[in-house]
Design a protein around this motif. Structure first.
Motif, PDB file in Angstrom:
ATOM      1  N   ASN A   1      38.726 139.390  89.174  1.00 47.22           N
ATOM      2  CA  ASN A   1      37.831 138.332  88.700  1.00 47.22           C
ATOM      3  C   ASN A   1      38.247 137.770  87.351  1.00 47.22           C
ATOM      4  O   ASN A   1      37.732 136.724  86.938  1.00 47.22           O
ATOM      5  CB  ASN A   1      36.401 138.859  88.606  1.00 47.22           C
ATOM      6  CG  ASN A   1      35.809 139.157  89.967  1.00 47.22           C
ATOM      7  OD1 ASN A   1      36.131 138.483  90.941  1.00 47.22           O
ATOM      8  ND2 ASN A   1      34.954 140.163  90.043  1.00 47.22           N
ATOM      9  N   ASP A   2      39.165 138.460  86.651  1.00 44.33           N
ATOM     10  CA  ASP A   2      39.578 137.977  85.331  1.00 44.33           C
ATOM     11  C   ASP A   2      40.731 136.982  85.400  1.00 44.33           C
ATOM     12  O   ASP A   2      41.117 136.393  84.393  1.00 44.33           O
ATOM     13  CB  ASP A   2      39.961 139.147  84.417  1.00 44.33           C
ATOM     14  CG  ASP A   2      41.115 139.989  84.965  1.00 44.33           C
ATOM     15  OD1 ASP A   2      41.407 139.888  86.174  1.00 44.33           O
ATOM     16  OD2 ASP A   2      41.714 140.747  84.183  1.00 44.33           O
ATOM     17  N   VAL A   3      41.297 136.756  86.580  1.00 42.67           N
ATOM     18  CA  VAL A   3      42.416 135.822  86.727  1.00 42.67           C
ATOM     19  C   VAL A   3      41.899 134.384  86.726  1.00 42.67           C
ATOM     20  O   VAL A   3      41.002 134.034  87.504  1.00 42.67           O
ATOM     21  CB  VAL A   3      43.211 136.099  88.015  1.00 42.67           C
ATOM     22  CG1 VAL A   3      44.218 134.987  88.287  1.00 42.67           C
ATOM     23  CG2 VAL A   3      43.926 137.439  87.913  1.00 42.67           C
ATOM     24  N   VAL A   4      42.465 133.569  85.844  1.00 42.21           N
ATOM     25  CA  VAL A   4      42.175 132.142  85.802  1.00 42.21           C
ATOM     26  C   VAL A   4      43.506 131.395  85.854  1.00 42.21           C
ATOM     27  O   VAL A   4      44.536 131.927  85.435  1.00 42.21           O
ATOM     28  CB  VAL A   4      41.379 131.745  84.536  1.00 42.21           C
ATOM     29  CG1 VAL A   4      40.008 132.379  84.545  1.00 42.21           C
ATOM     30  CG2 VAL A   4      42.145 132.118  83.275  1.00 42.21           C
ATOM     31  N   VAL A   5      43.482 130.177  86.360  1.00 47.90           N
ATOM     32  CA  VAL A   5      44.710 129.397  86.502  1.00 47.90           C
ATOM     33  C   VAL A   5      44.536 128.062  85.808  1.00 47.90           C
ATOM     34  O   VAL A   5      43.518 127.377  85.980  1.00 47.90           O
ATOM     35  CB  VAL A   5      45.071 129.198  87.990  1.00 47.90           C
ATOM     36  CG1 VAL A   5      46.193 128.174  88.146  1.00 47.90           C
ATOM     37  CG2 VAL A   5      45.469 130.529  88.619  1.00 47.90           C
ATOM     38  N   LEU A   6      45.558 127.683  85.027  1.00 43.23           N
ATOM     39  CA  LEU A   6      45.581 126.404  84.346  1.00 43.23           C
ATOM     40  C   LEU A   6      46.825 125.634  84.771  1.00 43.23           C
ATOM     41  O   LEU A   6      47.889 126.229  84.974  1.00 43.23           O
ATOM     42  CB  LEU A   6      45.611 126.575  82.822  1.00 43.23           C
ATOM     43  CG  LEU A   6      44.491 127.361  82.160  1.00 43.23           C
ATOM     44  CD1 LEU A   6      44.862 128.841  82.055  1.00 43.23           C
ATOM     45  CD2 LEU A   6      44.214 126.824  80.763  1.00 43.23           C
TER      46      LEU A   6
ATOM     47  N   GLU B   1      41.622 125.984  95.686  1.00 43.43           N
ATOM     48  CA  GLU B   1      40.838 125.873  96.913  1.00 43.43           C
ATOM     49  C   GLU B   1      39.982 127.113  97.150  1.00 43.43           C
ATOM     50  O   GLU B   1      38.884 127.026  97.711  1.00 43.43           O
ATOM     51  CB  GLU B   1      41.782 125.643  98.097  1.00 43.43           C
ATOM     52  CG  GLU B   1      42.449 124.269  98.079  1.00 43.43           C
ATOM     53  CD  GLU B   1      43.635 124.170  99.017  1.00 43.43           C
ATOM     54  OE1 GLU B   1      43.975 125.201  99.670  1.00 43.43           O
ATOM     55  OE2 GLU B   1      44.248 123.089  99.101  1.00 43.43           O
ATOM     56  N   ARG B   2      40.478 128.269  96.704  1.00 45.15           N
ATOM     57  CA  ARG B   2      39.757 129.516  96.937  1.00 45.15           C
ATOM     58  C   ARG B   2      38.867 129.907  95.762  1.00 45.15           C
ATOM     59  O   ARG B   2      37.845 130.564  95.947  1.00 45.15           O
ATOM     60  CB  ARG B   2      40.777 130.626  97.231  1.00 45.15           C
ATOM     61  CG  ARG B   2      40.254 131.681  98.190  1.00 45.15           C
ATOM     62  CD  ARG B   2      41.285 132.766  98.436  1.00 45.15           C
ATOM     63  NE  ARG B   2      42.468 132.301  99.159  1.00 45.15           N
ATOM     64  CZ  ARG B   2      43.507 133.083  99.442  1.00 45.15           C
ATOM     65  NH1 ARG B   2      43.512 134.358  99.047  1.00 45.15           N
ATOM     66  NH2 ARG B   2      44.546 132.599 100.092  1.00 45.15           N
ATOM     67  N   HIS B   3      39.271 129.496  94.549  1.00 45.19           N
ATOM     68  CA  HIS B   3      38.534 129.903  93.346  1.00 45.19           C
ATOM     69  C   HIS B   3      38.348 128.696  92.415  1.00 45.19           C
ATOM     70  O   HIS B   3      38.873 128.679  91.293  1.00 45.19           O
ATOM     71  CB  HIS B   3      39.287 131.020  92.611  1.00 45.19           C
ATOM     72  CG  HIS B   3      39.694 132.158  93.492  1.00 45.19           C
ATOM     73  ND1 HIS B   3      38.795 133.097  93.967  1.00 45.19           N
ATOM     74  CD2 HIS B   3      40.903 132.503  94.019  1.00 45.19           C
ATOM     75  CE1 HIS B   3      39.431 133.974  94.729  1.00 45.19           C
ATOM     76  NE2 HIS B   3      40.710 133.641  94.771  1.00 45.19           N
ATOM     77  N   PRO B   4      37.634 127.682  92.848  1.00 48.55           N
ATOM     78  CA  PRO B   4      37.519 126.451  92.055  1.00 48.55           C
ATOM     79  C   PRO B   4      36.887 126.639  90.686  1.00 48.55           C
ATOM     80  O   PRO B   4      37.187 125.889  89.756  1.00 48.55           O
ATOM     81  CB  PRO B   4      36.660 125.537  92.935  1.00 48.55           C
ATOM     82  CG  PRO B   4      35.914 126.473  93.844  1.00 48.55           C
ATOM     83  CD  PRO B   4      36.850 127.613  94.093  1.00 48.55           C
ATOM     84  N   ASP B   5      36.030 127.650  90.539  1.00 47.37           N
ATOM     85  CA  ASP B   5      35.357 127.874  89.260  1.00 47.37           C
ATOM     86  C   ASP B   5      36.270 128.506  88.215  1.00 47.37           C
ATOM     87  O   ASP B   5      35.918 128.569  87.035  1.00 47.37           O
ATOM     88  CB  ASP B   5      34.129 128.759  89.459  1.00 47.37           C
ATOM     89  CG  ASP B   5      34.466 130.098  90.102  1.00 47.37           C
ATOM     90  OD1 ASP B   5      35.395 130.139  90.952  1.00 47.37           O
ATOM     91  OD2 ASP B   5      33.824 131.112  89.758  1.00 47.37           O
ATOM     92  N   ARG B   6      37.464 128.949  88.653  1.00 48.33           N
ATOM     93  CA  ARG B   6      38.415 129.569  87.712  1.00 48.33           C
ATOM     94  C   ARG B   6      39.722 128.790  87.620  1.00 48.33           C
ATOM     95  O   ARG B   6      40.747 129.321  87.222  1.00 48.33           O
ATOM     96  CB  ARG B   6      38.689 131.025  88.130  1.00 48.33           C
ATOM     97  CG  ARG B   6      37.525 131.963  87.881  1.00 48.33           C
ATOM     98  CD  ARG B   6      37.894 133.397  88.205  1.00 48.33           C
ATOM     99  NE  ARG B   6      37.687 133.721  89.599  1.00 48.33           N
ATOM    100  CZ  ARG B   6      38.417 134.598  90.283  1.00 48.33           C
ATOM    101  NH1 ARG B   6      39.437 135.214  89.704  1.00 48.33           N
ATOM    102  NH2 ARG B   6      38.153 134.861  91.549  1.00 48.33           N
TER     103      ARG B   6
END
Length: 315
Positions: free
Chosen positions: A25-30, A45-50
């Motif tokens: 849950n700590d992985v975010v993408v920029l 597409e799978r984790h739009p909030d991150r």
């Protein structure tokens, strides 16, 4: 054939990020307006909030990633490898100096973006990131290794740079091993006369060169180093003691990259006849990466010829 094996390198990176997001849950993408081209959209597409698109602003992307890492997240920042250099000063001061767990993924590296010309062909990125203290530098050979490297990078302490190609893909590591270990090199082919050392997508070329040499009675080992920093000195030392010569091959300038890392290590391990094969200038526009490999002499025939030349000099 596995699903990953069917993907291009950039697609494999995108799939790995999406899967990693499922696990952590700590992985975010920029991204710097490169969600589609880097295939980071798989994560979005799978984790739009991150997922965060900062626009065409690589410096801001690096700075935001540093801030997120300081707040306890594990950011992955993606753009073309050539454009990552625009943020190098921010990366140096805000990520490397603070030893933050930011993962930078530079796609379209080397000659993989043959179509857009030298402005888009990163041939200096290994040197730029290898020189930074605290950074781990990884250059996978194909889609299987790209997927494994991205997944394994989550366990590395400190910042990581991962060099990824575009669509040029020759599967070579899918069956060579199953678990990617950061900092470990792999014996793709054993031999005792000359060692062909590769990183990134040159592995398949070196294997073909070894078969050419075999037909001439020369036994060539092919050693693959997906981790450029830290280098697997144990593997390098083992073969440096036995072979007559060493040839490094990389899709990068000959200064400061993989070959330079090997040469620096050999100073301490013991001198050995060595050649660094790579690029000595900027890239150029071409219809395909294969055209550029041919133009710059990075082909199996050229690799075999250089190895044969070194062998003859060592006798």
């Amino acid at each position: 054939m596995s699903l990953v094996e069917e993907l291009t390198p950039r697609e494999a990176a995108g799939k790995a990020l999406a899967d990693l997001g499922d696990l952590r849950n700590d992985v975010v993408v920029l991204v710097a307006d490169t969600g589609e081209t880097t295939r980071a959209r798989f994560f979005a597409e799978r984790h739009p909030d991150r997922f965060f698109n900062v626009g065409i602003a690589e410096q801001a992307m690096a700075a935001i990633a540093a801030g997120l890492a300081s707040a306890g997240f594990m950011p992955y920042a993606l753009t073309f490898a050539a454009f990552m250099a625009r943020a190098w000063e921010i990366i140096r001061n805000s990520i490397a100096r603070l030893n933050l767990p930011v993962r930078l993924v530079g796609t379209h590296a080397g000659f993989s973006d043959a179509y857009d010309g030298p402005s888009h062909q990163a041939l200096e990125d290994l040197a730029l990131f290898r020189v930074l203290p605290n950074f781990t530098v990884i250059a996978p050979a194909d889609s299987c290794e790209t997927y494994r490297a991205v997944m394994a990078s989550a366990e590395v302490k400190g910042p990581v740079y991962i060099r990824v190609g575009r669509d040029f893909h020759v599967p070579t590591t899918c069956d060579m091993y199953k678990v990617f270990e950061v900092g470990k090199g792999y014996v793709a082919l054993d031999g005792h006369d000359v060692a062909l050392l590769t990183t990134g997508q040159m592995l398949s070329f070196a294997l073909d060169a070894a078969h050419i040499l075999k037909e001439k009675g020369i036994s060539a080992a092919v050693l693959h180093f997906p981790t450029v920093k830290p280098l697997d000195l144990t593997l390098l030392s083992r073969y440096a003691r036995t072979v007559k010569a060493i040839v490094t091959v990389e899709e990068h300038v000959v200064h400061g990259g993989f070959g330079s890392a090997v040469a620096e290590a050999l100073i301490n391990l013991g001198p050995k006849p060595m050649a660094i094969m790579g690029v000595k200038g900027f890239g150029r526009t071409a219809k395909s990466p294969a055209d550029l490999y041919q133009f710059f002499g990075l082909t199996p025939d050229n690799i075999a010829a250089r190895a044969e030349e070194l062998i003859s000099l060592s006798r």
